[in-house]
Design a protein around this motif. Structure first.
Motif, PDB file in Angstrom:
ATOM      1  N   LEU A  94      19.450   5.440 -10.860  1.00  0.00           N
ATOM      2  CA  LEU A  94      20.572   4.853 -10.062  1.00  0.00           C
ATOM      3  C   LEU A  94      21.269   5.622 -10.876  1.00  0.00           C
ATOM      4  O   LEU A  94      20.982   5.667 -12.404  1.00  0.00           O
ATOM      5  N   THR A  95      23.112   6.051 -10.602  1.00  0.00           N
ATOM      6  CA  THR A  95      23.695   7.099 -11.327  1.00  0.00           C
ATOM      7  C   THR A  95      25.051   5.767 -11.161  1.00  0.00           C
ATOM      8  O   THR A  95      25.016   5.497 -10.248  1.00  0.00           O
ATOM      9  N   ARG A  96      25.707   6.273 -11.853  1.00  0.00           N
ATOM     10  CA  ARG A  96      26.943   4.910 -11.967  1.00  0.00           C
ATOM     11  C   ARG A  96      28.136   5.740 -11.141  1.00  0.00           C
ATOM     12  O   ARG A  96      29.041   5.347 -10.353  1.00  0.00           O
ATOM     13  N   GLU A  97      27.993   6.908 -11.588  1.00  0.00           N
ATOM     14  CA  GLU A  97      29.003   8.409 -10.893  1.00  0.00           C
ATOM     15  C   GLU A  97      29.261   8.161  -9.274  1.00  0.00           C
ATOM     16  O   GLU A  97      29.802   7.435  -8.492  1.00  0.00           O
ATOM     17  N   ASP A  98      28.271   8.785  -8.366  1.00  0.00           N
ATOM     18  CA  ASP A  98      28.521   8.688  -6.766  1.00  0.00           C
ATOM     19  C   ASP A  98      27.467   7.311  -6.316  1.00  0.00           C
ATOM     20  O   ASP A  98      27.079   7.414  -4.988  1.00  0.00           O
ATOM     21  N   LYS A  99      27.297   6.590  -7.462  1.00  0.00           N
ATOM     22  CA  LYS A  99      25.969   5.419  -6.700  1.00  0.00           C
ATOM     23  C   LYS A  99      24.778   5.330  -5.835  1.00  0.00           C
ATOM     24  O   LYS A  99      24.709   4.979  -4.326  1.00  0.00           O
ATOM     25  N   LYS A 100      24.638   6.311  -6.322  1.00  0.00           N
ATOM     26  CA  LYS A 100      23.062   6.949  -4.951  1.00  0.00           C
ATOM     27  C   LYS A 100      22.200   6.533  -5.861  1.00  0.00           C
ATOM     28  O   LYS A 100      21.792   7.256  -7.844  1.00  0.00           O
ATOM     29  N   GLY A 101      20.593   7.096  -5.736  1.00  0.00           N
ATOM     30  CA  GLY A 101      19.818   6.547  -6.452  1.00  0.00           C
ATOM     31  C   GLY A 101      18.707   7.776  -6.361  1.00  0.00           C
ATOM     32  O   GLY A 101      18.284   7.652  -4.334  1.00  0.00           O
ATOM     33  N   SER A 102      17.288   8.440  -6.906  1.00  0.00           N
ATOM     34  CA  SER A 102      16.279   8.450  -6.461  1.00  0.00           C
ATOM     35  C   SER A 102      14.933   8.595  -6.985  1.00  0.00           C
ATOM     36  O   SER A 102      14.673   8.152  -8.373  1.00  0.00           O
ATOM     37  N   GLY A 103      13.494   8.484  -6.225  1.00  0.00           N
ATOM     38  CA  GLY A 103      12.424   8.264  -7.747  1.00  0.00           C
ATOM     39  C   GLY A 103      11.355   8.920  -6.683  1.00  0.00           C
ATOM     40  O   GLY A 103      11.451   9.607  -5.135  1.00  0.00           O
ATOM     41  N   SER A 104      10.257   8.424  -6.844  1.00  0.00           N
ATOM     42  CA  SER A 104       9.048   8.359  -6.596  1.00  0.00           C
ATOM     43  C   SER A 104       7.975   7.090  -6.861  1.00  0.00           C
ATOM     44  O   SER A 104       9.056   6.045  -6.769  1.00  0.00           O
ATOM     45  N   TRP A 105       7.160   7.254  -4.959  1.00  0.00           N
ATOM     46  CA  TRP A 105       6.531   5.505  -5.266  1.00  0.00           C
ATOM     47  C   TRP A 105       4.972   6.366  -4.903  1.00  0.00           C
ATOM     48  O   TRP A 105       5.437   7.080  -4.781  1.00  0.00           O
ATOM     49  N   THR A 106       4.318   4.867  -5.218  1.00  0.00           N
ATOM     50  CA  THR A 106       2.913   5.048  -5.152  1.00  0.00           C
ATOM     51  C   THR A 106       2.456   4.029  -4.539  1.00  0.00           C
ATOM     52  O   THR A 106       3.349   3.023  -5.113  1.00  0.00           O
ATOM     53  N   ASN A 107       1.702   3.734  -3.604  1.00  0.00           N
ATOM     54  CA  ASN A 107       1.399   2.416  -3.420  1.00  0.00           C
ATOM     55  C   ASN A 107      -0.802   2.716  -2.863  1.00  0.00           C
ATOM     56  O   ASN A 107      -0.876   3.337  -2.623  1.00  0.00           O
ATOM     57  N   ALA A 108      -1.509   1.663  -4.044  1.00  0.00           N
ATOM     58  CA  ALA A 108      -2.816   2.043  -3.598  1.00  0.00           C
ATOM     59  C   ALA A 108      -3.590   1.164  -2.723  1.00  0.00           C
ATOM     60  O   ALA A 108      -4.360   1.443  -3.004  1.00  0.00           O
ATOM     61  N   VAL A 109      -2.676   0.128  -1.798  1.00  0.00           N
ATOM     62  CA  VAL A 109      -3.660  -0.449  -1.184  1.00  0.00           C
ATOM     63  C   VAL A 109      -2.501  -0.877  -0.032  1.00  0.00           C
ATOM     64  O   VAL A 109      -1.471  -0.889   0.158  1.00  0.00           O
ATOM     65  N   PRO A 110      -3.034  -0.525   1.307  1.00  0.00           N
ATOM     66  CA  PRO A 110      -4.202  -0.345   1.812  1.00  0.00           C
ATOM     67  C   PRO A 110      -5.083   0.775   1.512  1.00  0.00           C
ATOM     68  O   PRO A 110      -4.141   2.055   1.171  1.00  0.00           O
ATOM     69  N   THR A 111      -6.152   1.695   1.092  1.00  0.00           N
ATOM     70  CA  THR A 111      -6.762   2.186   0.925  1.00  0.00           C
ATOM     71  C   THR A 111      -6.581   2.687   1.631  1.00  0.00           C
ATOM     72  O   THR A 111      -6.656   3.207   2.916  1.00  0.00           O
ATOM     73  N   PRO A 112      -6.511   4.505   1.494  1.00  0.00           N
ATOM     74  CA  PRO A 112      -6.411   5.945   0.616  1.00  0.00           C
ATOM     75  C   PRO A 112      -4.784   5.069  -0.100  1.00  0.00           C
ATOM     76  O   PRO A 112      -4.106   4.908   0.659  1.00  0.00           O
ATOM     77  N   VAL A 113      -4.805   5.416  -1.443  1.00  0.00           N
ATOM     78  CA  VAL A 113      -3.360   5.725  -2.111  1.00  0.00           C
ATOM     79  C   VAL A 113      -2.299   6.933  -1.565  1.00  0.00           C
ATOM     80  O   VAL A 113      -3.079   8.045  -0.856  1.00  0.00           O
ATOM     81  N   ARG A 114      -1.163   6.060  -1.175  1.00  0.00           N
ATOM     82  CA  ARG A 114      -0.243   6.385  -0.816  1.00  0.00           C
ATOM     83  C   ARG A 114       0.486   7.354  -1.367  1.00  0.00           C
ATOM     84  O   ARG A 114       1.583   6.576  -2.631  1.00  0.00           O
ATOM     85  N   THR A 115       1.827   8.424  -1.542  1.00  0.00           N
ATOM     86  CA  THR A 115       2.320   8.303  -2.318  1.00  0.00           C
ATOM     87  C   THR A 115       3.610   9.310  -2.139  1.00  0.00           C
ATOM     88  O   THR A 115       3.486   9.775  -0.713  1.00  0.00           O
ATOM     89  N   GLY A 116       5.119   9.575  -2.438  1.00  0.00           N
ATOM     90  CA  GLY A 116       6.163  10.125  -1.911  1.00  0.00           C
ATOM     91  C   GLY A 116       7.674   9.805  -2.258  1.00  0.00           C
ATOM     92  O   GLY A 116       6.564   9.139  -3.475  1.00  0.00           O
ATOM     93  N   THR A 117       8.645  10.131  -2.314  1.00  0.00           N
ATOM     94  CA  THR A 117      10.271  10.097  -2.560  1.00  0.00           C
ATOM     95  C   THR A 117      10.460   8.864  -2.042  1.00  0.00           C
ATOM     96  O   THR A 117      10.028   8.949  -0.991  1.00  0.00           O
ATOM     97  N   TRP A 118      11.025   8.704  -2.565  1.00  0.00           N
ATOM     98  CA  TRP A 118      12.809   8.105  -2.404  1.00  0.00           C
ATOM     99  C   TRP A 118      14.108   8.091  -2.251  1.00  0.00           C
ATOM    100  O   TRP A 118      14.256   9.092  -3.482  1.00  0.00           O
ATOM    101  N   LYS A 119      15.254   8.092  -1.849  1.00  0.00           N
ATOM    102  CA  LYS A 119      16.666   8.233  -2.325  1.00  0.00           C
ATOM    103  C   LYS A 119      17.401   6.712  -1.269  1.00  0.00           C
ATOM    104  O   LYS A 119      16.863   6.267  -0.498  1.00  0.00           O
TER     105      LYS A 119
END
Length: 125
Positions: A94-119
């Motif tokens: 998360l950033t102070r200057e522009d008050k924005k955030g981004s990153g990645s996520w993973t979730n193993a339940v329910p299978t199969p494992v799911r992944t991606g990005t967030w903002k």
């Protein structure tokens, strides 16, 4: 005497307002956004005064809600888990200057494992 006092007061103000002092204060409040990847939806978190993070991810595909819990550092690094017990990760910055955030996520339940990005961005204090 008055001039010396004003001079010292001014010096202390400049020292006390240093930009090097990172605090959690600018991050406190509600943040929200979207995530995508092998699944998509929206998320929201609340950052508390001690850096604790709580929130949810809502899936558009499965209409499930997943708990998010973790901590935010004073520099804005987010380390959280998805699910209870932890089934995945929700990490990023998360950033102070522009008050924005981004990153990645993973979730193993329910299978199969799911992944991606967030903002997202800060929505309220």
């Amino acid at each position: 005497m008055k001039k010396i006092f004003l001079l010292l007061l001014t010096a202390f103000l400049f020292i006390g307002c240093s930009k090097d002092e990172d605090t959690i204060y600018d991050f406190i409040g509600t943040w929200a956004g979207t995530y995508e990847g092998t699944e998509k939806g929206d998320w929201n978190i609340v950052v508390a005064t001690d850096g604790k993070v709580t929130g949810t991810m809502h899936s558009d595909q499965t209409t499930e809600n997943y708990n998010i819990s973790g901590y935010l550092s004073e520099s804005g690094e987010l380390n959280a888990t998805i699910g209870s017990p932890a089934d995945g990760e929700f990490k990023g910055t998360l950033t102070r200057e522009d008050k924005k955030g981004s990153g990645s996520w993973t979730n193993a339940v329910p299978t199969p494992v799911r992944t991606g990005t967030w903002k997202g961005e800060k929505t309220s204090k």
